[in-house]
Scaffold this motif. Sequence first.
Motif, mmCIF file in Angstrom:
data_model
loop_
_atom_site.group_PDB
_atom_site.id
_atom_site.type_symbol
_atom_site.label_atom_id
_atom_site.label_comp_id
_atom_site.label_asym_id
_atom_site.label_seq_id
_atom_site.Cartn_x
_atom_site.Cartn_y
_atom_site.Cartn_z
ATOM 1 N N ALA A 172 0.775 -1.150 -0.074
ATOM 2 C CA ALA A 172 -0.138 -0.063 -0.066
ATOM 3 C C ALA A 172 0.904 1.131 -0.035
ATOM 4 O O ALA A 172 2.268 1.197 0.732
ATOM 5 C CB ALA A 172 -0.845 0.154 1.255
ATOM 6 N N ALA A 173 0.402 2.174 -0.596
ATOM 7 C CA ALA A 173 1.169 3.547 -0.631
ATOM 8 C C ALA A 173 1.194 4.065 0.608
ATOM 9 O O ALA A 173 0.399 3.915 1.529
ATOM 10 C CB ALA A 173 0.131 4.466 -1.471
ATOM 11 N N PRO A 174 2.125 4.758 1.251
ATOM 12 C CA PRO A 174 2.620 5.517 2.330
ATOM 13 C C PRO A 174 1.389 6.370 2.537
ATOM 14 O O PRO A 174 0.969 7.146 1.802
ATOM 15 C CB PRO A 174 3.919 5.835 2.474
ATOM 16 N N GLN A 175 0.853 6.541 3.923
ATOM 17 C CA GLN A 175 -0.270 7.487 4.260
ATOM 18 C C GLN A 175 0.379 8.738 4.782
ATOM 19 O O GLN A 175 1.635 8.828 5.174
ATOM 20 C CB GLN A 175 -0.830 6.915 5.548
ATOM 21 N N PRO A 176 -0.275 9.885 4.634
ATOM 22 C CA PRO A 176 0.394 11.142 5.036
ATOM 23 C C PRO A 176 0.467 11.013 6.536
ATOM 24 O O PRO A 176 -0.231 10.542 7.225
ATOM 25 C CB PRO A 176 -0.559 12.326 4.553
ATOM 26 N N PRO A 177 1.387 12.081 7.200
ATOM 27 C CA PRO A 177 1.495 11.761 8.656
ATOM 28 C C PRO A 177 0.187 12.648 9.264
ATOM 29 O O PRO A 177 -0.431 13.432 8.688
ATOM 30 C CB PRO A 177 2.603 12.670 8.982
ATOM 31 N N LEU A 178 0.129 12.247 10.627
ATOM 32 C CA LEU A 178 -1.047 12.829 11.172
ATOM 33 C C LEU A 178 -0.721 14.217 11.792
ATOM 34 O O LEU A 178 0.381 14.435 11.939
ATOM 35 C CB LEU A 178 -1.478 11.905 12.397
ATOM 36 N N PRO A 179 -1.870 14.931 11.803
ATOM 37 C CA PRO A 179 -1.474 16.359 12.066
ATOM 38 C C PRO A 179 -1.210 16.491 13.806
ATOM 39 O O PRO A 179 -1.428 15.531 14.604
ATOM 40 C CB PRO A 179 -2.838 17.106 12.119
ATOM 41 N N ALA A 180 -0.093 17.367 13.957
ATOM 42 C CA ALA A 180 0.302 17.624 15.117
ATOM 43 C C ALA A 180 -0.717 18.220 16.410
ATOM 44 O O ALA A 180 -0.628 17.728 17.768
ATOM 45 C CB ALA A 180 1.593 18.378 15.521
ATOM 46 N N VAL A 181 -1.515 18.839 15.812
ATOM 47 C CA VAL A 181 -2.535 19.656 16.731
ATOM 48 C C VAL A 181 -4.110 19.471 15.860
ATOM 49 O O VAL A 181 -4.359 19.341 14.654
ATOM 50 C CB VAL A 181 -2.322 21.096 16.576
ATOM 51 N N TYR A 182 -4.898 18.853 16.651
ATOM 52 C CA TYR A 182 -6.148 18.555 16.366
ATOM 53 C C TYR A 182 -7.432 19.812 16.462
ATOM 54 O O TYR A 182 -7.098 20.553 17.284
ATOM 55 C CB TYR A 182 -6.858 17.223 17.104
ATOM 56 N N PRO A 183 -8.198 19.879 15.542
ATOM 57 C CA PRO A 183 -8.822 21.117 15.885
ATOM 58 C C PRO A 183 -9.996 20.720 16.918
ATOM 59 O O PRO A 183 -10.338 19.592 17.558
ATOM 60 C CB PRO A 183 -10.049 20.939 14.555
ATOM 61 N N PRO A 184 -10.517 21.847 17.549
ATOM 62 C CA PRO A 184 -11.398 21.658 18.922
ATOM 63 C C PRO A 184 -12.596 20.781 18.559
ATOM 64 O O PRO A 184 -13.156 20.757 17.306
ATOM 65 C CB PRO A 184 -11.781 23.077 19.530
ATOM 66 N N LEU A 185 -13.330 20.086 19.600
ATOM 67 C CA LEU A 185 -14.529 19.314 19.269
ATOM 68 C C LEU A 185 -15.508 20.107 19.315
ATOM 69 O O LEU A 185 -16.722 19.953 18.462
ATOM 70 C CB LEU A 185 -14.664 18.413 20.462
ATOM 71 N N GLU A 186 -15.689 21.119 19.926
ATOM 72 C CA GLU A 186 -16.736 22.217 19.994
ATOM 73 C C GLU A 186 -16.355 23.547 19.426
ATOM 74 O O GLU A 186 -15.231 23.730 19.443
ATOM 75 C CB GLU A 186 -17.197 22.440 21.476
ATOM 76 N N PRO A 187 -17.438 24.115 18.668
ATOM 77 C CA PRO A 187 -16.936 25.339 18.178
ATOM 78 C C PRO A 187 -16.798 26.387 19.115
ATOM 79 O O PRO A 187 -17.325 26.580 20.173
ATOM 80 C CB PRO A 187 -18.677 25.618 17.240
ATOM 81 N N THR A 188 -15.977 27.204 18.863
ATOM 82 C CA THR A 188 -15.385 28.436 19.828
ATOM 83 C C THR A 188 -16.539 29.428 19.544
ATOM 84 O O THR A 188 -16.977 29.860 18.449
ATOM 85 C CB THR A 188 -13.988 29.206 19.435
ATOM 86 N N ARG A 189 -16.825 30.349 20.567
ATOM 87 C CA ARG A 189 -17.813 31.301 20.571
ATOM 88 C C ARG A 189 -17.173 32.705 20.476
ATOM 89 O O ARG A 189 -16.221 33.120 20.680
ATOM 90 C CB ARG A 189 -18.561 31.431 21.698
#
Length: 186
Positions: free
Chosen positions: A169-186
């Motif tokens: 299988a082709a190599p997968q791109p690396p995972l992001p170092a920071v994930y977006p927040p689960l809840e929207p910011t206000r």
Amino acid sequence: MPAISQRRPWLLLGAVAASLCLGACSSVGNSARGALTAVTPYKVEVVQGNFVSKEQVAALKPGMSRQQVREVLGTSLLTDVFHSNRWDYVFTIRRQGVEAQQRRLTLYFNGELLERFEGDPMPSEEEFVAQLDARKRHGSVPALEATDDQLKKFDPPKEKPAESQPAPAAPQPPLPAVYPPLEPTR
């Protein structure tokens, strides 16, 4: 009178039938009793009191405080209102297939300090566990060995030639170092 003479054969027949039934009941009762003695009902395991081991008794020394004794043996099963300077440790166990066991240990205090103790010889913890498992064993334990022919059934499949194997299988791109927040910011 002819009516009475006609009843006699029926009465005689009824008496013979009743005696045969009663005789059959006694023979059926004997065979049923034999079958019932072969079946034993389930008996509930009954454990009461504090198990005190030989090691615990060896830890007791005259002059120990009541609190020190309680830490070694636990709370006594019997505390007598009339004998406040005496603690009784009683242990009984009744199990199906194992002989019932009862052991007693009595401690005598002089005020707050242990003066002396007496009782039955106590088993070590290992001996006690061995006695619990002293039930009759049925059958034999099978050998836990497999022959080479039996093991060959579980060998992994042999590798196929290189041309029939799928491409890696082709190599997968690396995972992001920071994930977006689960809840929207206000």
